[in-house]
Design an enzyme around this catalytic site. Structure first.
Site, PDB file in Angstrom:
ATOM      1  N   HIS A  17       1.042  -1.120  -0.061  1.00  0.00           N
ATOM      2  CA  HIS A  17       0.013  -0.076   0.091  1.00  0.00           C
ATOM      3  C   HIS A  17       0.981   1.127  -0.075  1.00  0.00           C
ATOM      4  O   HIS A  17       0.607   2.303  -0.558  1.00  0.00           O
ATOM      5  CB  HIS A  17      -0.984  -0.040   1.148  1.00  0.00           C
ATOM      6  CG  HIS A  17      -1.823  -1.012   1.340  1.00  0.00           C
ATOM      7  ND1 HIS A  17      -1.986  -1.870   2.363  1.00  0.00           N
ATOM      8  CD2 HIS A  17      -2.935  -1.512   0.469  1.00  0.00           C
ATOM      9  CE1 HIS A  17      -2.944  -2.890   2.438  1.00  0.00           C
ATOM     10  NE2 HIS A  17      -3.623  -2.565   1.160  1.00  0.00           N
ATOM     11  N   LYS A  41     -16.840  -7.472   8.128  1.00  0.00           N
ATOM     12  CA  LYS A  41     -15.517  -7.918   8.236  1.00  0.00           C
ATOM     13  C   LYS A  41     -14.918  -7.959   9.798  1.00  0.00           C
ATOM     14  O   LYS A  41     -14.930  -6.844  10.123  1.00  0.00           O
ATOM     15  CB  LYS A  41     -14.383  -7.218   7.550  1.00  0.00           C
ATOM     16  CG  LYS A  41     -14.197  -7.900   6.232  1.00  0.00           C
ATOM     17  CD  LYS A  41     -13.148  -6.998   5.298  1.00  0.00           C
ATOM     18  CE  LYS A  41     -12.962  -7.818   3.851  1.00  0.00           C
ATOM     19  NZ  LYS A  41     -11.838  -7.055   3.227  1.00  0.00           N
ATOM     20  N   ARG A  90      -2.535  -6.726  -8.099  1.00  0.00           N
ATOM     21  CA  ARG A  90      -1.374  -7.589  -7.780  1.00  0.00           C
ATOM     22  C   ARG A  90      -1.497  -8.880  -9.076  1.00  0.00           C
ATOM     23  O   ARG A  90      -0.587  -9.298  -9.247  1.00  0.00           O
ATOM     24  CB  ARG A  90      -1.423  -8.284  -6.250  1.00  0.00           C
ATOM     25  CG  ARG A  90      -1.070  -7.293  -5.365  1.00  0.00           C
ATOM     26  CD  ARG A  90      -1.583  -7.818  -4.098  1.00  0.00           C
ATOM     27  NE  ARG A  90      -2.908  -8.111  -4.019  1.00  0.00           N
ATOM     28  CZ  ARG A  90      -3.829  -8.374  -3.117  1.00  0.00           C
ATOM     29  NH1 ARG A  90      -3.183  -8.725  -1.910  1.00  0.00           N
ATOM     30  NH2 ARG A  90      -4.987  -8.844  -3.138  1.00  0.00           N
ATOM     31  N   SER A 128      -3.032  -7.913   3.298  1.00  0.00           N
ATOM     32  CA  SER A 128      -3.210  -7.627   4.622  1.00  0.00           C
ATOM     33  C   SER A 128      -3.513  -8.954   5.554  1.00  0.00           C
ATOM     34  O   SER A 128      -3.204  -9.124   6.796  1.00  0.00           O
ATOM     35  CB  SER A 128      -4.257  -6.722   5.073  1.00  0.00           C
ATOM     36  OG  SER A 128      -3.775  -5.538   4.353  1.00  0.00           O
TER      37      SER A 128
HETATM   38  O1  PNS Z   1      -9.023  -3.323   0.842  1.00  0.00           O
HETATM   39  P1  PNS Z   1     -10.489  -3.828   0.394  1.00  0.00           P
HETATM   40  O2  PNS Z   1     -11.046  -4.627   1.520  1.00  0.00           O
HETATM   41  O3  PNS Z   1     -10.235  -4.807  -0.872  1.00  0.00           O
HETATM   42  O4  PNS Z   1     -11.301  -2.493  -0.145  1.00  0.00           O
HETATM   43  C1  PNS Z   1     -12.585  -2.784  -0.536  1.00  0.00           C
HETATM   44  C2  PNS Z   1     -13.257  -1.368  -0.771  1.00  0.00           C
HETATM   45  C3  PNS Z   1     -13.329  -0.513   0.586  1.00  0.00           C
HETATM   46  C4  PNS Z   1     -12.709  -0.528  -1.675  1.00  0.00           C
HETATM   47  C5  PNS Z   1     -14.830  -1.816  -1.182  1.00  0.00           C
HETATM   48  O5  PNS Z   1     -15.537  -2.573  -0.459  1.00  0.00           O
HETATM   49  C6  PNS Z   1     -15.633  -0.523  -0.999  1.00  0.00           C
HETATM   50  O6  PNS Z   1     -15.628   0.206  -2.085  1.00  0.00           O
HETATM   51  N1  PNS Z   1     -16.681  -0.468   0.179  1.00  0.00           N
HETATM   52  C7  PNS Z   1     -17.460   0.449   0.147  1.00  0.00           C
HETATM   53  C8  PNS Z   1     -19.060   0.398  -0.041  1.00  0.00           C
HETATM   54  C9  PNS Z   1     -19.195   0.583  -1.510  1.00  0.00           C
HETATM   55  O7  PNS Z   1     -19.161   1.697  -2.206  1.00  0.00           O
HETATM   56  N2  PNS Z   1     -19.718  -0.435  -2.604  1.00  0.00           N
HETATM   57  C10 PNS Z   1     -19.912  -0.304  -3.821  1.00  0.00           C
HETATM   58  C11 PNS Z   1     -18.894  -0.447  -4.709  1.00  0.00           C
HETATM   59  S1  PNS Z   1     -18.902  -1.970  -5.460  1.00  0.00           S
END
Ligand code: PNS
Length: 165
Positions: A17, A41, A90, A128
């Site tokens: 990150h 989560k 990745r 992570s």
């Molecule tokens: O680090 P991660 O867990 O892969 O991040 C995922 C994240 C936070 C980017 C994604 O879950 C997110 O955008 N969550 C917010 C809810 C949302 O807007 N969902 C609609 C888009 S699919």
């Protein structure tokens, strides 16, 4: 002023990150790291801890802000007047999930574009969840996370060990 949002769980932030932030901080005027509050989560670090770890791990960069958010990412971008999302890639597996997410975000807020940054080859295997699992089993992850995160993981391991006694 070009403002981009780098969203994620960051539980915890890794050197993968940080590498993405170092590279994108040269492209955008400001980057807001948006730490998601995901009730589904089970996180190891609290939201405040995750924010503090990112702040500490990026203190060498001067155009990074760190905030928490819940709800829709698209709404967070609108509120911050940002229209770029940064995500790291990745692998091709990441791409499948990420491309769907970027299309959904574009549907919700058409002005949004997602910029994908290919991970540095030394971090393609770093996640992570992998870091947490290795660290909680006593593995050495010092080359994969900022020093402050390594210390945080050691403290969590001590707490978990005490609790299980
Ligand atoms: O680090 P991660 O867990 O892969 O991040 C995922 C994240 C936070 C980017 C994604 O879950 C997110 O955008 N969550 C917010 C809810 C949302 O807007 N969902 C609609 C888009 S699919």
């Amino acid at each position: 002023m070009t403002v981009a949002v780098y969203p994620g769980s960051f539980d915890p932030v890794t050197n993968g990150h940080i590498d993405i932030l170092e590279r994108t901080s040269r492209i955008f005027d400001k980057i807001i790291v948006a730490v998601v509050h995901n009730v589904t989560k089970q996180a190891l670090f609290t939201l405040d801890e995750r924010v503090d770890l990112i702040k500490e791990g990026t203190k060498h960069l001067n155009n990074i802000e760190v905030e928490c958010f819940n709800g829709l990412l698209a709404d967070f971008l609108k509120a911050r007047k940002a229209n770029v999302i940064i995500r790291g890639l990745r692998s091709i597996t990441d791409f499948e999930y990420e491309s769907q997410m970027s299309m959904m975000n574009k549907k919700l807020f058409p002005e949004i574009d997602t910029i994908f940054i290919v991970s540095d080859s030394q971090y393609t295997f770093v996640s992570s969840s992998g870091i947490k699992e290795a660290a909680m089993l006593g593995g050495n992850v010092s080359s994969l996370v900022p020093a402050v995160v390594e210390k945080g993981l050691q403290e969590k391991l001590i707490q978990l060990t005490k609790r299980s006694k």
